[in-house]
Each structure stands twice: as C-alpha cells, then as structure tokens.
Design a protein around this motif. Structure first.
Motif, mmCIF file in Angstrom:
data_model
loop_
_atom_site.group_PDB
_atom_site.id
_atom_site.type_symbol
_atom_site.label_atom_id
_atom_site.label_comp_id
_atom_site.label_asym_id
_atom_site.label_seq_id
_atom_site.Cartn_x
_atom_site.Cartn_y
_atom_site.Cartn_z
ATOM 1 N N ILE A 1 0.125 -2.787 5.548
ATOM 2 C CA ILE A 1 1.471 -3.189 5.115
ATOM 3 C C ILE A 1 1.921 -4.465 5.835
ATOM 4 O O ILE A 1 2.789 -5.178 5.346
ATOM 5 N N ASN A 2 1.291 -4.767 6.975
ATOM 6 C CA ASN A 2 1.599 -6.008 7.693
ATOM 7 C C ASN A 2 0.777 -7.200 7.195
ATOM 8 O O ASN A 2 0.850 -8.280 7.770
ATOM 9 N N LEU B 1 0.921 10.073 6.911
ATOM 10 C CA LEU B 1 0.268 9.297 7.963
ATOM 11 C C LEU B 1 0.016 10.191 9.177
ATOM 12 O O LEU B 1 0.820 11.063 9.511
ATOM 13 N N PRO C 1 0.828 -1.205 0.000
ATOM 14 C CA PRO C 1 0.000 0.000 0.000
ATOM 15 C C PRO C 1 0.863 1.256 0.000
ATOM 16 O O PRO C 1 1.997 1.238 0.465
ATOM 17 N N SER C 2 0.329 2.335 -0.521
ATOM 18 C CA SER C 2 1.039 3.606 -0.524
ATOM 19 C C SER C 2 0.911 4.262 0.846
ATOM 20 O O SER C 2 -0.176 4.418 1.379
ATOM 21 N N LEU C 3 2.060 4.602 1.423
ATOM 22 C CA LEU C 3 2.087 5.126 2.787
ATOM 23 C C LEU C 3 2.622 6.540 2.785
ATOM 24 O O LEU C 3 3.822 6.764 2.782
ATOM 25 N N ILE D 1 -2.757 6.077 10.738
ATOM 26 C CA ILE D 1 -1.565 5.231 10.856
ATOM 27 C C ILE D 1 -1.940 3.771 11.126
ATOM 28 O O ILE D 1 -1.276 2.844 10.643
ATOM 29 N N MET E 1 -0.868 -9.809 14.326
ATOM 30 C CA MET E 1 -0.218 -8.509 14.162
ATOM 31 C C MET E 1 -1.254 -7.384 14.080
ATOM 32 O O MET E 1 -1.031 -6.291 14.608
ATOM 33 N N LEU F 1 -2.394 -6.713 17.548
ATOM 34 C CA LEU F 1 -1.302 -6.107 18.304
ATOM 35 C C LEU F 1 -1.180 -4.619 17.977
ATOM 36 O O LEU F 1 -1.105 -3.765 18.872
ATOM 37 N N VAL F 2 -1.166 -4.315 16.685
ATOM 38 C CA VAL F 2 -1.011 -2.923 16.251
ATOM 39 C C VAL F 2 -2.216 -2.098 16.697
ATOM 40 O O VAL F 2 -2.077 -0.960 17.174
ATOM 41 N N HIS G 1 -1.683 1.009 19.267
ATOM 42 C CA HIS G 1 -2.037 2.370 18.844
ATOM 43 C C HIS G 1 -3.188 2.932 19.688
ATOM 44 O O HIS G 1 -3.157 4.107 20.068
ATOM 45 N N THR H 1 -0.693 0.689 8.870
ATOM 46 C CA THR H 1 0.268 -0.279 9.412
ATOM 47 C C THR H 1 -0.289 -1.694 9.237
ATOM 48 O O THR H 1 0.440 -2.623 8.863
#
Lengths: 337, 337
Positions: free
Chosen positions: B34-35, B22, B17-19, B27, B47, B50-51, B55, B31
């Motif tokens: 991309i994970n 952010l 993905p384009s980041l 975010i 994950m 977790l993220v 956050h 995240t």
C-alpha cells in the motif's frame, strides 16, 4: 540559566569500550557495546536490535543527509502536534502497520475467540459508566442504532462484570476529542456485562471517516498516494481481572474502505451486517421500530490462555528466525547459558 | 472546530491492494504494497526498507505493548522538548551512532583529506562573520587560545574564500544557546579563508562537557549506564561552492572522554596537541605569550571528488549486501530493468 553539569563520569575509561575512528562498518558493534553496560538483559537486547536495524536501514538506503534531516523534522512535527487528546506517534505506528503487529504479537487469539483490532488514538479515560440500555449518543443527526451484545468465554459461558469501553465518531465522522469545544465525553461510554454476560446500549450507525490528516502523518500518506480513510466501525475494549484485555472493533459490511483501511484494522471476522429492529425488539428496548440493530457475541480468553499461546508462538517464531533466545517474564532475551 | 473532511478517495477499491485479515506474518508485505503507489521510486524504496526493519524489530523482540507505549511516550517527550535552539532528535541520532553513520556515508574522505565529525545540535545560523585575527569569545573565565589554520585542497593548494563556521562552549561547558538569557551569539563566528587559505582567530581552550541530559535522551543514557560527556573540542564547518561541505571538530589529546565520546565523534586524525604561544607569535598576533596555540591545516575535497567516491563506495556496499539496486541522483533505488 543553563542546567547544572552532572558529576563527571568516574568510569569514563574504565569498563566502557574504546570508541575511536568509527566508520560505516564498525559503528554498529561499537554502539551496541557501549549500550550493553546495564544489567537489564531485556533493555540491552532491545537496544541492540534497534541499533542494528536503524544502522542497516541507513546502510541499505545510503540515507542522504537531506533525507536524515527531513526525518528529524518529521519527528519533531509529530511531537509538536501531540496533545492530551491527539497522539500523532500512535497514528504513525497505526499507518505503518506497527500497531496491528504489536497487538497481534501480544494478544494472539485462540480459535473461536474474538479477534483484536487497532486501539487507535481516540480512546479516552473519562467515558461515563452507563447502565445497560442507556444511550451513549448526543448526536441528533446520527441514525439510531441499538446494540445487543454478549461476552462469553471460549466454552460458551457468560462472563459477568466485564468493563466494556465503547467509542465511535459522531455522524460527521469526528470523535468528541476532535471538537475544540468538547466539554464532556460524547459518543463514548463504559458498560458492565450482567450476570448473563449481556450488555446493550443505544448509539448511532457508524460512518467512514478520515484519520487526522492535517499533521505530519497526513502529509506522509499524501506523499505515498494513500488515502486516509477508515471504514465505519465501533470500538470495543474489554477488561476484567484475570482475562486478556481485548481491544477490538466491529466494521460494517459493504463499506467502501473495508479493504483499504488506512490503519490495517479490518478482519473478516469483525465485519458485521446490521439488521433492522423489529416490533417486538422495539417495544422491549424502547427504541423505534425499523432503526438499526447490531448484534454481536464477543468471546474472551483468560490471561493465562493468552500468555501460554503467546509464549508458544514467540518460541516458535524465534526458533524459525534462528535466534538463540529464552523467554524471561514472557519476553525474549539472549540465552547465554 | 473539527477539521473538514477531505474528499472521499475515489480509488478506495481500485488500484490499492486489498487489506484484510492482517497477521504477524503478512502485515509487512501488505504495508509495503500500500506504500508503493507513488511514482517516486526512491520514496517507495526507503519506505519499504523502513517498514521491513521496523516490523522485523518488533517480531525479533516480540515487542510488548508496554514497551511500545513507552517508546511512543519517549518520542513525544523528545518532540516536546525541542525548540529553535534545542533538537532532541538530532541528539538521539547522535547517541545512537546514526549521525556518525549518515555523515560517513555522505561525506567519505579520500586519503589525505580531513575527516568529518558529528555536527551536533548546537550549530546556529546567526554567528557573525569576523575578520581574521578577531576574537570570537566573550568569556573572561576561559583560557585564551590562538588558532592558526589553513584550508588546502588534496594537492596542497590553498583554497581561498571558504566560509568557516566555528563554535565551541564557554569555559563552563555550555553553548550560548543553552543560556536562557542569550541575546546574541557568543563563542561562535564565521571566518573566511584568505588568498593563502589562512584563517586565524582568538577563542578559548575548549573543555569537556555533558550533552543536554535533562530530557528523554539523557534519561535513556542513564538507563543504559552510559555517561553523557563529550571530550573537549572546537567545531568547524567549511562551505564553498563546488567543494564538499566539511563538518568536523578538533579534539584535545589527553581528554578523559576522548575514547568514550557520548556521540561517537572522535577520530585519531582529529585529536590535536595544543602548543604555547611563543614571543614572536605573541607579538605578531597581539596575544599574550604563553597562551594556548592551536595549529591545524584542513584539507578539503571537491564536490565532484566526494560524489565519485560516494557512488563507488555505495555501489560496492550494495553489491556486498546482495541488493539489486542502481543509483539515481546518487541514491539507490531498485533496479527493475
């Protein structure tokens, strides 16, 4: 020798909650209760949210014993690889998007001011203070780059006497601290803005590079099928009493990793086009005509401006989350009044 | 030498993905996106949760840069103090209630079977296998205790050939690994249950003791105004192919820390009363009359029983949480069908 025992807790059964027969469901309120004996309301609140999220995470994933043990081993690995010049936990925070988030919460930028970017793990405190116009590079392989910069406030007034930390990799994509034989700082310096808010220096054109990928964080990225590259950039950090500390970086347009930065640092407003030094500029600054030229005007905010904005955004966000909190020293704690 | 760079990622701009740009709000989904490039659905799910929790924690607390940096320093400190025989991250998990939670999720106990307790950081793999009746203690200061135990299944049938790891502190409240001059295991052994499911050994009456408190976890407990004591107990771990591994401990009734165990291990069903050895028992087992006697009948469940119960409880809990998940290899992943 084994360590000495502390005196037995006098209040073992006095004020502490009774903790017996703890289960998947009641462990969370009980942990929070026993963690709530300190008069520090902020600490109590932060620990309560930490325990809640940690336990919810385990419950929602039905975390297996093997996964839990793998996480323990991962954290030990991160700790073991840390040195004075390598911080694997900051790197972990970076790749999980936490660093970007914490920076955004703490340093909101009013319209028109320069946005922040991640600090990363490679800032050091031993960079030399250099006079304007000096060279911060000792890498003959790098493509020379002249940087002409200014620091202004949001009204366009120059800000003098700002300490500007600047650091970048060498042309091989490594920071000085990544070389085992480092004996002095290189590709880094501190400059001080002059009366007109200007600072200028000679460095090299930055290159894309991978974050350290020989440790636990690199292995995690590999498992996640993520690449470990950062787009080419130069770090800047601005500090002056009374002004909000600005940690940022400038990124080169067209870099193949500009939209997939492994640590989420890129913002459109921080992407720059390099120019070429013309004849007049070359003569004025004593650099070769045709070498790279970076021009940038940075805009700082005062500490007061930032604090006001941060408090406003915090209050709005907490209301939106439906949390009954008040700000004490700019940080949320439960509002029990 | 700096590490070699990996080959540049070919797909830097392909599927990832384009980041860019952010913020506090976007975010998290970025995240997670991309994970999510790995085919491992379980890893991706773990994950993502977790993220999300990491956050949300930062957003709800408006985590300050100083607090973030303190947490980084805390984690480094935990990693640095870990050795082959000291695991500060398990200790951290213990005092935050996570260990109890993970054990409860993974080893649910059907009615009538022996409940689990926390493993703790002091189990080792070098304990000697001792014959029934042997002594596991080398501490002349300890109060001698004879233990007469059985292992049965939930129908009351003896289970033979179970390896039983047993470990406790010496009379000073220290495990052998806490003594810098340890050259061999002591106060620990492995026994094997006989054809009638019995095992018996000689040890010492356990004493209350503080968990290691000279490291970051000890300092955290101090900040939280929590004591660092555990009530007197003996650890037991039961392993046999086909049977659910049981990690548990027996606690002495009346211990001042029974209701405020620093690591949340105590369950009512695991609290025992010590008896005194009578004349007949003393003669039969070759111990002094009047010494301490621990009697316990442990009840194991089969791996199949536990898996069935764990899956059932997981399915119920996830439904209750409103999560659309299915179990693959007994672990939840998103149900995309």
């Amino acid at each position: 020798m084994a360590q000495q025992h502390p005196p037995a807790a006098a209040n073992a059964n006095a004020n502490a909650p009774s903790l017996l027969d703890l289960t998947i469901d009641n462990i969370t309120p009980n942990t929070i209760r026993i963690n709530s004996q300190s008069p520090d309301a902020r600490l109590t609140y932060v620990m309560a949210r930490l325990v809640t999220h940690l336990h919810d995470f385990a419950r929602e994933t039905r975390l297996s014993t093997d996964e839990w043990m793998a996480a323990i081993g991962f954290l030990i690995g991160c700790g073991k690889i840390c040195t004075d010049v390598r911080n694997e936990f900051i790197l972990l925070s970076d790749v999980l998007g936490l660093s970007l988030l914490v920076d955004s919460i703490n340093h909101p930028k009013p319209e028109g001011s320069t946005e922040g970017s991640v600090l990363g793990p490679f800032h050091t405190h031993d960079a030399p203070i250099l006079a304007n116009g000096a060279s911060m590079t000792s890498d003959p392989e790098g493509e020379p780059m002249l940087a002409l910069c200014t620091v202004k406030d949001t009204q366009g007034n120059p800000v003098a006497g700002v300490h500007v930390d600047i650091w970048e990799t060498d042309s091989s994509g490594h920071y000085d601290v990544q070389h085992a034989d480092r004996d002095a700082p290189s590709e880094r310096c501190v400059m001080v803005s002059d009366e007109e808010g200007r600072f200028w220096f000679r460095g090299i054109k930055p290159v894309s590079y991978p974050i350290p990928h020989d440790g636990p964080v690199g292995k995690l990225l590999q498992m996640l099928k993520r690449h470990c590259w950062r787009p080419a950039h130069v770090h800047f950090m601005f500090g002056k009493e009374g002004w909000d500390k600005l940690v940022t970086a400038l990124y080169l347009r067209g870099d193949p990793y500009a939209e997939s930065d492994a640590v989420f640092g890129v913002k459109q407003s921080l992407v720059v086009d390099l120019e070429k030094v013309d004849k007049a500029t070359a003569e004025k600054y004593g650099v070769a005509e045709g070498s790279w030229l970076l021009r940038q005007d940075f805009v700082l905010t005062t500490q007061h401006e930032t604090e006001k904005l941060r408090d406003k955004l915090a209050t709005e966000a907490l209301q939106k989350l439906g949390l009954n909190l008040k700000l004490v020293d700019h940080l949320p704690v439960p509002d029990l009044d």
